[in-house]
Design an enzyme around this catalytic site. Structure first.
Site, PDB file in Angstrom:
ATOM      1  N   LYS A  59       0.833  -1.202   0.000  1.00 11.58           N
ATOM      2  CA  LYS A  59       0.000   0.000   0.000  1.00 11.58           C
ATOM      3  C   LYS A  59       0.868   1.253   0.000  1.00 11.58           C
ATOM      4  O   LYS A  59       0.552   2.239  -0.681  1.00 11.58           O
ATOM      5  CB  LYS A  59      -0.954  -0.012   1.208  1.00 11.58           C
ATOM      6  N   GLN A 103      -5.001  -1.863   9.563  1.00 12.48           N
ATOM      7  CA  GLN A 103      -4.757  -3.166   8.928  1.00 12.48           C
ATOM      8  C   GLN A 103      -5.295  -4.287   9.813  1.00 12.48           C
ATOM      9  O   GLN A 103      -4.969  -4.361  10.998  1.00 12.48           O
ATOM     10  CB  GLN A 103      -3.244  -3.333   8.675  1.00 12.48           C
ATOM     11  N   ASP A 126     -11.351   2.237   3.813  1.00 11.00           N
ATOM     12  CA  ASP A 126     -11.579   0.805   3.608  1.00 11.00           C
ATOM     13  C   ASP A 126     -13.057   0.520   3.339  1.00 11.00           C
ATOM     14  O   ASP A 126     -13.411  -0.564   2.879  1.00 11.00           O
ATOM     15  CB  ASP A 126     -11.141   0.004   4.845  1.00 11.00           C
TER      16      ASP A 126
END
Ligand code: NAD
Length: 291
Positions: A59, A103, A126
């Protein structure tokens, strides 16, 4: 002949992702030349899960390639829920942060649902916040879960018509299977969602004109399960003992039957990251509206 055959069956997520990222990078450059700020993604990682480190690294590379800034919070394993929530609160109010991701998975004593809800819905790049999932269900999407959003863009790039398609999803997780079902429904597909309690899985898979597999089991779906000329989207990322990465579908069998199939790696993974960066740019414009 073999190579030609393969090439025309692959849904090349890597290539499309590169294209999307280069157009994103142009947009960011244009913004900066107009005196606006580049988007900035805050990435929070807790503990030492090896796979998470790899995903976060990818990322960060993608941010760098597209001119999106990033700040990494690499927190120790023993971080408490309260410490994590305090950091999120601070980032929610920080005007230089456009988007926040945590995460997953988190250490088991941290309440993941609480953490996801704590992120401002407008910075939730997200797309896991109940607000964003609710908007998706009501067909007024804002920040969309990255993996399903990336898959929809990949299907559209290959001009695959989703209207009236018999679509089957194997896996019903909050981050992939469920939002994927809603995305396909929103695009006019007839959707069946299978999961660990489904009894006639093979029969249902056999009916799929479009199959999305997200179970987390290496080469779980066999070629013989597929309908002839099915479109197969393999979300799985599994590392075998010999170190190689395979999907949830037996690729070498499935490629013989499918009309189209995503490779692993190089299919859904890169599209997920492109969608994350698109969301970050969108979040930056949402932030500017409120300033
Ligand atoms: P998960 O473990 O949260 O969910 C798995 C789902 O599969 C569950 O709904 C479960 O009911 C179902 N399932 C398990 N065994 C089954 C069986 N025998 N028959 C039918 N259904 C069964 O997993 P997840 O987070 O959705 O991830 C799935 C896979 O996708 C993993 O390999 C993960 O690494 C990968 N993944 C990839 C990306 C990407 O960007 N490519 C993103 C997220 C997840």
């Amino acid at each position: 002949v073999e190579k030609w055959f393969m090439k025309h069956k692959l849904l090349d997520g890597k290539a499309l992702s590169n294209e999307l990222m280069s157009s994103l990078s142009d947009t960011v450059k244009l913004r900066v030349s107009l005196g606006k700020s580049a988007p900035c993604l805050a990435i929070i990682m807790v503990g030492n899960v090896e796979a998470s480190r790899v995903y976060v690294k990818n990322k960060i590379v993608a941010c760098k390639n597209s001119g999106v800034h990033n700040v990494l919070y690499d927190l120790p394993e023993q971080t408490s829920t309260k410490e994590l929530l305090n950091l999120i609160k601070e980032l929610n109010f920080n005007e230089s942060i456009s988007g926040i991701i945590v995460q997953l998975p988190l250490p088991k004593w941290i309440d993941t649902d609480l953490v996801i809800k704590a992120i401002s819905a407008y910075k939730d790049v997200d797309g896991f916040h109940p607000y964003n999932l609710g908007r998706l269900i009501q067909r007024i999407p804002l920040l969309r879960p990255c993996t399903p959003y990336g898959i929809i863009q990949l299907l559209k790039a290959y001009k695959i018509n989703l209207k009236g398609k018999n679509s089957v999803i194997v896996g019903a997780s909050n981050i992939v299977g469920r939002p994927m079902a809603i995305e396909l429904l929103n695009n006019g597909s007839t959707v069946t969602v299978c999961h660990r309690f489904t009894q006639n899985l093979k029969e249902l898979v056999k009916q799929a004109e479009l199959l999305v597999v997200a179970v987390g089991k290496p080469q779980f779906v066999k070629g013989s399960w597929l309908k002839k000329d099915a479109i197969v989207i393999d979300v799985g990322i599994n590392r075998l003992e010999n170190g190689s990465i395979v999907g949830d579908v037996d690729f070498s069998e499935a490629v013989e039957i499918a009309q189209y199939i995503t490779p692993v790696p190089g299919g859904v993974g890169p599209m997920t990251i492109a969608a994350l960066l698109q969301n970050t740019l969108l979040a930056q414009s949402l932030l500017e509206e409120t300033l």
